[in-house]
Design an enzyme around this catalytic site. Structure first.
Site, PDB file in Angstrom:
ATOM      1  CG  HIS A   9      -1.833   1.141   1.347  1.00 31.14           C
ATOM      2  ND1 HIS A   9      -3.132   1.116   0.896  1.00 31.14           N
ATOM      3  CD2 HIS A   9      -1.652   2.389   1.863  1.00 31.14           C
ATOM      4  CE1 HIS A   9      -3.703   2.287   1.125  1.00 31.14           C
ATOM      5  NE2 HIS A   9      -2.824   3.082   1.720  1.00 31.14           N
ATOM      6  CD  GLU A  10       1.608   3.505   3.770  1.00 36.11           C
ATOM      7  OE1 GLU A  10       1.797   4.597   3.194  1.00 36.11           O
ATOM      8  OE2 GLU A  10       0.577   3.278   4.443  1.00 36.11           O
TER       9      GLU A  10
ATOM     10  CD  GLU B  82      -5.909   5.585   0.691  1.00 41.80           C
ATOM     11  OE1 GLU B  82      -4.971   6.375   0.971  1.00 41.80           O
ATOM     12  OE2 GLU B  82      -6.081   4.503   1.277  1.00 41.80           O
TER      13      GLU B  82
END
Lengths: 492, 492
Positions: free
Chosen positions: B262-263, B292
């Site tokens: 995700h990061e 996002e």
């Protein structure tokens, strides 16, 4: 708000800005990815610009003058105001264009120096160094003008407020007169072979663990500081958030350990500064000589003393698994050897490396030593003082980062610091007669507490000579240092 | 120098200042000793003050107005000027005293919130939250005034320029209509038991090594970024020096790994931004929804797809020593379960957590929902949407840090981001038809290159809707997202 209060508020903000730069510098050395320097350089240069802008704000001079006329300031506030004026004069003496030119020239020269040292190519370095030296000369002239000092004194003053070449000459003359013969005696009394213990291999994790244990024992506060690894050990960050570093060599059980102890001395000074004045000029460390006195007190005066070795030896035997006696450790740690590289020199030969540099940098600054002649003059001087001659510029005049970085006037602080440490140690022995018993038992609060009370707690309230005299009862002198060296290195 | 050029120089300096703050924030979360917060708070507040001072300088408005009249700006420069004006309006809308009051109130409220959540003590929290909400309402009113928007739209706009509640309602309505039934279907089609694989123990060093390998494979540049551990995963630092974090749980083979993925999505966005505009507003990430979308594209669209699992599964088997089939991994990663905590929710139930918050924060902001009623209304709404009811405020309305931190208008960006990710994924499949074959082979440059070209490289040149339409050929819509969820979670 009085002018003084306005100044206090401004300097507190300046402190926050400088603290931010401290953390960013630490990060650059310890954490930052290799390719991120361009971005970091922009950040640091912007923060430096903002700090300089605040220090040279158009109304600063008037505020200082007004505050100096205000009455009712207590002694701490008066000392703080004196330090503000001193910082103001240093910041405003040099025009911003010259500051920028110097920063650019030294960045380039340091880069070229790294290659030139590796390639042993002096001419490559000399071309860039000429530019740095020219700009340093200009800056020194500007500061000399502002302070009414000689050019070299003006540079000394920026590293060590109040330090003058006349004082240094008086302090260093006995060293030049006595050290060569003392070294000869010490070498004669020792085996020429380097003790094997100095190259015993110890796993890095084991070294790290022992380093942490000793830091803790000496009172380093891990809730307000940390230790990491970097190319060169240093003590960075700010009081309240101290960032200490070391480097590890597997084949040397002491190099990293004593680097940790040295930097812990710096850290104890920073964290012992007066909390109430943390953000103000008067609450900062007094200068580079006194700072070095604190690291050398811990590293040399305390941690190479027989009492400390009595405490350390069992740890070396259990943690490092080295089967040695206290005596063998002391022999290794007190080994004396004429060598070419300053940073590797032992305690007894080290000052001669400083004497050489102090002499030559004055000659470079006043132009009497042409840059082209530096390698030969360096080698001759090395031979005269230490009796050995570099075989190339890499272990001769290109070994240090200071001059390419524009730092002229910095070298003497190492040896002045060593002298102060020795004089403080004599005073400690007078005030805390059982200090050695305490150290041997691993009990250091009596010793570090004495330093805190007599040195750290004063911040920059007094000048270095005033502080040394107040702490020791005598003016700064080379005698305690020579006595210490004689006692430690020359058998009766 | 033209007014535009003057502005560019100023915003470049502002960027350096904000970059410094980014590193100091990262350090505070990852490296800083526990007792150093007071010192760091001073540093950060001084840098924030300086940044605010520059953004509200008396001549900024005139420079902007002048620059807007200058001719000859190219499209990038025009977009940059538009972004400058937008940032200027946000910074100048709220008076400095209100900014300071808000910062103080949220710091206190976040602290109290941590305790209140642990103690399940809503009244304790409510007293402090009332102050935060009052100040947020004031700030929103001031921004609403400056932008000619409703209060909630003005807050949305500060996280996601151009985002409006009317757009969000249109996007979210089909979710509210369809998700509850889809979740029921998905749950009915699955075993109610949580797959055992999700709680298999894996040593942290092993997890770390695999995380690094996947980051490398996805193109994370370790010469301009690093990964560490923190209490909550985040992507900090600046483009050119990206500081990514994760946290490790020994009893979960996927939590940390998918946090890293995700990061890494966030990091690829930051490092893919247009290098030439790195220091300018137009060179920054477009907003929180788009940000996002990039993390969720990598985490959800790519790395929970069967193709990626085909690539990942052998690594899990060899590195983690887990004997599982691709199918078992997919079953575990696509497990659906109604749960109370947003951050632990699966992809299918997650949007309902956001819908709930989006609805309630509007009512809090306009005063129609009294703070005292929040726990009951929260629980009722949770029951209505997800069919489960919190048993205390700790897993009810006190679970998130956003509101105590003053962040109202932020929550919707999570689900808008998820929608954008799904729509981008459909466009990728159109433009790179063999993307899944590439992913299964561990070849990601075709996929990340597509994102770089169609999303990252545009920085803030276009609005989010413009960018999504340009990249995908269709206006932003919830349909691709619903299709994706249906395809992944509902068996035919």
């Amino acid at each position: 708000m009085s002018a003084y209060q306005t100044l206090e508020a401004r300097f507190a903000r300046l402190d926050a800005l400088e603290g931010a730069m401290g953390v960013l510098h630490w990060d650059a050395e310890v954490m930052m990815p290799s390719g991120s320097m361009p971005v970091r350089a922009e950040q640091l240069s912007e923060l430096a610009r903002l700090a300089h802008q605040q220090m040279t704000a158009p109304d600063m001079l008037e505020l200082l003058t007004q505050a100096e006329e205000e009455t009712g300031l207590d002694p701490w506030q008066q000392a703080n105001l004196r330090e503000m004026r001193h910082q103001y004069l240093h910041a405003n003496a040099v025009p911003e264009t010259l500051v920028a030119a110097l920063s650019k020239a030294t960045t380039t020269c340091e880069h070229v120096w790294r290659e030139a040292r590796k390639e042993r190519d002096y001419p490559k370095f000399a071309a860039y160094f000429a530019e740095v030296l020219k700009l340093v000369q200009e800056a020194a002239a500007a500061k000399a003008d502002a302070f009414g000092l000689s050019a070299y004194d003006a540079l000394l003053d920026s590293y060590d407020p109040g330090m003058r070449i006349a004082i240094i000459q008086q302090l260093f003359a006995p060293l030049e007169a006595q050290l060569p013969q003392m070294i000869q005696q010490a070498v004669d009394q020792r085996s020429a072979d380097r003790p094997e213990l100095l190259s015993t291999s110890v796993p890095i994790e084991t070294q790290t663990a022992l380093g942490l244990e000793l830091m803790q024992a000496l009172g380093f506060d891990f809730t307000r500081g940390r230790i990491d690894t970097s190319a060169h050990p240093f003590c960075g960050g700010v009081p309240g958030d101290i960032r200490l570093t070391t480097r590890y060599t597997e084949d040397d059980p002491f190099e990293s350990l004593y680097a940790v102890l040295h930097e812990t001395g710096h850290a104890l000074y920073e964290s012992g500064l007066p909390e109430a004045w943390r953000q103000q000029p008067v609450g900062k460390a007094r200068g580079m000589s006194l700072h070095e006195s604190q690291s050398l007190f811990i590293e040399m005066q305390l941690c190479r003393d027989a009492s400390f070795i009595h405490y350390l030896a069992p740890k070396l035997r259990t943690h490092y698994g080295i089967q040695v006696s206290d005596e063998e450790i002391l022999t290794a740690l007190h080994h004396v050897e004429r060598s070419l590289i300053r940073v590797n020199a032992d305690e007894l030969t080290y000052p001669l490396h400083i004497l050489l540099r102090t002499k030559l940098e004055q000659a470079l600054l006043d132009g009497s030593l042409p840059i082209a002649d530096l390698p030969t003059v360096w080698d001759d001087e090395m031979e005269r003082l230490l009796g050995i001659r570099p075989d190339h510029v890499g272990n001769g005049c290109l070994q240090d980062t200071h001059w390419p970085g524009g730092a002229i006037g910095y070298f003497p602080t190492y040896t002045v610091g060593a002298m102060i440490a020795a004089q403080l140690k004599q005073a400690l022995a007078r005030d805390v007669p059982d200090w050695a018993t305490q150290a041997a038992a691993g009990e250091f609060t009596g010793i570090t507490g004495w330093l805190q009370t007599h040195v750290h707690a004063h911040g920059s309230r007094y000048t270095t000579p005033e502080l040394v005299e107040a702490a020791t009862g005598a003016p700064l002198s080379p005698e305690p240092y020579l006595q210490h060296l004689r006692a430690r290195y020359i058998a009766l």
